[in-house]
Motif scaffolding. Structure first.
Motif, PDB file in Angstrom:
ATOM      1  N   ASP A 217      33.638  34.287  37.214  1.00 38.96           N
ATOM      2  CA  ASP A 217      33.058  35.398  38.291  1.00 38.96           C
ATOM      3  C   ASP A 217      33.979  35.462  39.347  1.00 38.96           C
ATOM      4  O   ASP A 217      34.467  36.435  39.451  1.00 38.96           O
ATOM      5  CB  ASP A 217      31.810  34.891  38.761  1.00 38.96           C
TER       6      ASP A 217
ATOM      7  N   SER B 252      39.826  39.509  39.563  1.00 37.90           N
ATOM      8  CA  SER B 252      39.092  41.082  39.581  1.00 37.90           C
ATOM      9  C   SER B 252      38.049  40.773  40.528  1.00 37.90           C
ATOM     10  O   SER B 252      38.241  41.942  41.453  1.00 37.90           O
ATOM     11  CB  SER B 252      38.344  41.176  38.216  1.00 37.90           C
ATOM     12  N   PHE B 253      37.168  39.810  40.584  1.00 36.14           N
ATOM     13  CA  PHE B 253      36.248  39.876  41.850  1.00 36.14           C
ATOM     14  C   PHE B 253      37.078  39.809  43.386  1.00 36.14           C
ATOM     15  O   PHE B 253      36.514  40.532  43.992  1.00 36.14           O
ATOM     16  CB  PHE B 253      35.285  38.501  41.556  1.00 36.14           C
TER      17      PHE B 253
ATOM     18  N   SER C  41      31.619  44.900  44.238  1.00 39.27           N
ATOM     19  CA  SER C  41      32.001  43.265  43.832  1.00 39.27           C
ATOM     20  C   SER C  41      30.701  42.911  43.193  1.00 39.27           C
ATOM     21  O   SER C  41      30.759  41.610  42.855  1.00 39.27           O
ATOM     22  CB  SER C  41      32.422  42.729  45.188  1.00 39.27           C
TER      23      SER C  41
ATOM     24  N   TYR D  55      27.890  41.651  40.296  1.00 41.32           N
ATOM     25  CA  TYR D  55      28.011  41.347  38.738  1.00 41.32           C
ATOM     26  C   TYR D  55      26.952  40.903  38.392  1.00 41.32           C
ATOM     27  O   TYR D  55      26.065  40.453  39.273  1.00 41.32           O
ATOM     28  CB  TYR D  55      29.269  40.562  38.586  1.00 41.32           C
TER      29      TYR D  55
ATOM     30  N   MET E 144      32.311  38.265  36.157  1.00 40.84           N
ATOM     31  CA  MET E 144      33.289  39.448  36.211  1.00 40.84           C
ATOM     32  C   MET E 144      34.223  39.473  35.387  1.00 40.84           C
ATOM     33  O   MET E 144      35.191  38.574  35.527  1.00 40.84           O
ATOM     34  CB  MET E 144      33.618  39.400  37.666  1.00 40.84           C
TER      35      MET E 144
ATOM     36  N   SER F 155      36.021  45.579  36.299  1.00 38.72           N
ATOM     37  CA  SER F 155      36.211  45.692  37.442  1.00 38.72           C
ATOM     38  C   SER F 155      36.865  47.205  37.787  1.00 38.72           C
ATOM     39  O   SER F 155      36.671  47.865  38.560  1.00 38.72           O
ATOM     40  CB  SER F 155      37.200  44.897  37.886  1.00 38.72           C
TER      41      SER F 155
ATOM     42  N   LYS G  14      34.187  49.867  37.604  1.00 35.94           N
ATOM     43  CA  LYS G  14      33.457  49.777  38.934  1.00 35.94           C
ATOM     44  C   LYS G  14      34.156  50.638  39.823  1.00 35.94           C
ATOM     45  O   LYS G  14      33.557  51.515  40.540  1.00 35.94           O
ATOM     46  CB  LYS G  14      33.263  48.470  39.453  1.00 35.94           C
TER      47      LYS G  14
END
Length: 633
Positions: free
Chosen positions: A264, A268-269, A285, A287, A291, A296, A299
């Protein structure tokens, strides 16, 4: 008169003192109330990476304490705001690993406080380190870059994302290799044990680190050495938002860190949280379970007006294949000879020379990114020969829309189906399938690496004869098919770790649960652009009480092919087993056919047929048919 004047002066002085005291008290009361509002604002909350937890309230995601100026600043937004104001009013100090004064260590915080409080803090000294960082990141825009999945490394099978700061150019063909990029990754030693790597990566045992790197180093790493395509999503951020982004990166990198979690709080997060600092109207951000880099990208792409341009940078392997697709039969043979001979033939065509030149670049990855003296000599010869050619080959534009990551199905899956099983009589029932990640071989490949399969975990439940039970729980299931090509002959492989229903003639019940572990590998071949076949050799171990020893060991030969023609997908597989240890040392054959039809990008209809035959008894033991529908989200 003097007495009267003195008396009036005394009274006026007392009144003025009383007035100033009341005024200051009212002002302080108002400021305290105002500070509480500011501390709860979205901008301050995001600037310090506070996340709201169900039981614990607000807590910053940052794990390094050097970022907070109040003792309880990681959990108390107001205390941190008050401590920040006091620290900026004092000025100076030594903060972070660079021992910078307060205004150099926290430029994002300084800009925010001066703006919302209409203040101007004293900043006497220069910020040389930060100024150097700003020069490198001086930019016209920022792009979110996605590096496609790397099939020969499980840790990279989800892909990777990072940021690129680019400068605009009137020339659309400007490659931007001299731009700078911001990468976020776990700090891991080169000699880390793979089991320790998996454990600490899943439990947050590594620190995450931002690094500023020339973009050409990322192109070389991903596009040249690993054969991964790069997708650049240029974002609509204005100059003020870009500066906020740069300031936010600087504050975290020089004063603190995040613990890195593969599932997570990963690359990307953290990039999405940075973008939320710059773009307050983006909420990207969050999830569900984990993640995933590709998610990502989705999103960001779903934010209205967020992306103004998408650029595709094909890998070196893809460029070679694109040139080679126009080879004649003679040019195919010529290219194969070039890879084996020590010198270049003068009659080699320009296309072959250009493909060979790119091929030598790709060879570096097989030798720890270094050439032998002979390879370097041949590369120089190919450049000279290519320069001497009068006709030039202009590489055609390559844009693989099918692998564009924001177009793929969701990673989670929910399936409902009905089955008929012939096992000591015919039984009927229904099935519930739950997938937590991420892509199946039978799924449509739009937005994903073709001919790949990566699941963890997924569960299958069944209802039969008024009994609801677990049919299988797969902790990890991977299939990596990388076909042999002109460029390389990679190793394809697969692996499975599961707790599942293991049906044999000795079971005698509806289900006999046990642990299953198997691994296999070998070559795979591209039969056509839509079909890949493989032949693997592998081994498996199974645990179950149905056997006298409590376990069964076997090796197997696995052959199959996958064919995809949107919206259809077909997977056919046969597996021949040979048991190692008596009395479970027989031979048996597993056959399966799995097909799907993509109704929409997020739903499919599926049919699966499978059977098992005891070769020693020449009889079919188990046969099953399942029809289902699977929804992705």
């Amino acid at each position: 008169m003097l007495v009267l004047f003195a008396g009036l002066s005394y009274c006026f002085g007392q009144m003025l003192t009383w007035f100033l005291l009341v005024a200051s008290t009212l002002t302080f009361s108002y400021e305290k109330k105002d500070l509480a509002t500011i501390a709860e604002s979205k901008e301050w909350t995001r600037l310090l990476y506070y996340k709201q937890h169900f039981f614990r309230g607000y807590r910053s995601a940052l794990d390094g304490k050097g970022f907070f100026l109040a003792p309880n600043g990681d959990t108390d937004r107001l205390a941190e705001l008050e401590a920040s104001i006091a620290a900026f009013e004092r000025g100076g100090g030594e903060y972070g690993r660079l021992k910078q004064p307060i205004h150099c260590a926290f430029p994002a915080r300084k800009e925010f406080l001066e703006r919302v409080l209409s203040l101007k803090f004293n900043t006497v000294s220069r910020c040389e380190h930060f100024e150097d960082f700003q020069k490198k990141t001086q930019t016209d825009g920022v792009a979110l870059v996605f590096a496609s999945a790397y099939p020969n490394n499980p840790a990279s099978m989800f892909g990777h994302s990072f940021l690129k700061f680019y400068k605009k150019s009137e020339d659309e063909s400007h490659p931007g290799l001299l731009d700078w990029s911001i990468n976020y990754a776990a700090v891991v030693s080169d000699d880390e044990n793979p089991f320790a790597f998996a454990y600490f990566g899943l439990t947050g045992g590594y620190q995450g680190q931002f690094s500023l790197l020339p973009y050409y180093t990322k192109v070389a790493e991903y596009g040249y050495f690993e054969g991964r395509d790069l997708w650049e999503y240029e974002l609509n951020l204005n100059s003020y938002e870009l500066q906020r982004l740069i300031n936010a990166v600087w504050e975290v990198e020089t004063n603190s860190y995040f613990n890195y979690f593969f599932g997570d709080e990963n690359c990307s997060f953290q990039l999405l949280t940075l973008l939320e600092v710059a773009k307050l109207d983006w909420d990207i951000s969050g999830y569900f379970v984990h993640m995933i880099p590709g998610e990502s990208i989705k999103k960001v792409a779903k934010q209205e007006g967020a992306v103004h341009k998408i650029r595709f940078r094909p890998s070196l392997h893809r460029r070679i294949k694109s040139i080679a697709s126009g080879f004649s039969k003679e040019e195919d043979q010529s290219f194969d000879r070039l890879k084996e001979e020590d010198s270049l033939n003068e009659n080699v065509s320009t296309k072959v020379l250009q493909a060979y030149n790119l091929y030598l670049l790709s060879v570096k990855k097989q030798d720890e990114k270094k050439w032998t003296s002979d390879q370097e000599k041949r590369y120089r010869q190919s450049l000279i020969a290519l320069a001497a050619k009068k006709d030039k080959v202009i590489e055609k534009d390559i844009y693989d829309e099918l692998s564009q990551p924001d177009k793929g199905h969701g990673p989670y899956g929910l399936g409902l189906g009905a089955f008929a099983r012939e096992l000591n009589g015919t039984r009927y029932g229904s099935e519930l399938y739950i997938r937590f990640a991420y892509h199946e071989l039978v799924d449509g490949d739009l937005g994903y690496l073709p001919f790949s399969h990566f699941l963890f975990p997924n569960f299958t439940f069944r209802w039969m004869k008024e009994s609801f039970y677990l049919e299988s729980a797969e902790a990890l299931s991977i299939i990596s098919l990388t076909p042999w090509s002109l460029v390389s002959r990679p190793f394809s492989w697969r692996g499975l770790l599961a707790y599942k229903n293991i049906q044999t003639e000795k079971c005698g019940k509806i289900r006999c649960m046990g642990i299953h572990a198997s691994a296999a590998g070998g070559p795979s071949f591209k039969v056509s652009e839509k079909m890949v076949s493989w032949i693997f050799f592998g081994a498996q171990a199974e645990e179950s009480r149905q056997w006298s020893r409590g376990y069964r060991l076997s090796n197997f030969l696995d052959f199959g092919f996958v064919y995809g023609l949107q919206p259809w997908k077909l997977v056919l597989e046969s597996r021949l087993h040979k048991g190692w240890i008596a009395p479970e040392n027989g031979e048996w054959l597993d056959l399966s056919l799995h097909s799907s039809y993509m109704v929409t990008e997020m739903s499919s209809l599926r049919l699966r047929l499978k059977g098992q035959t005891n070769l020693q008894k020449q009889s079919s033991f188990e046969r099953e048919a399942l029809i289902s529908t699977v929804f992705s989200f």
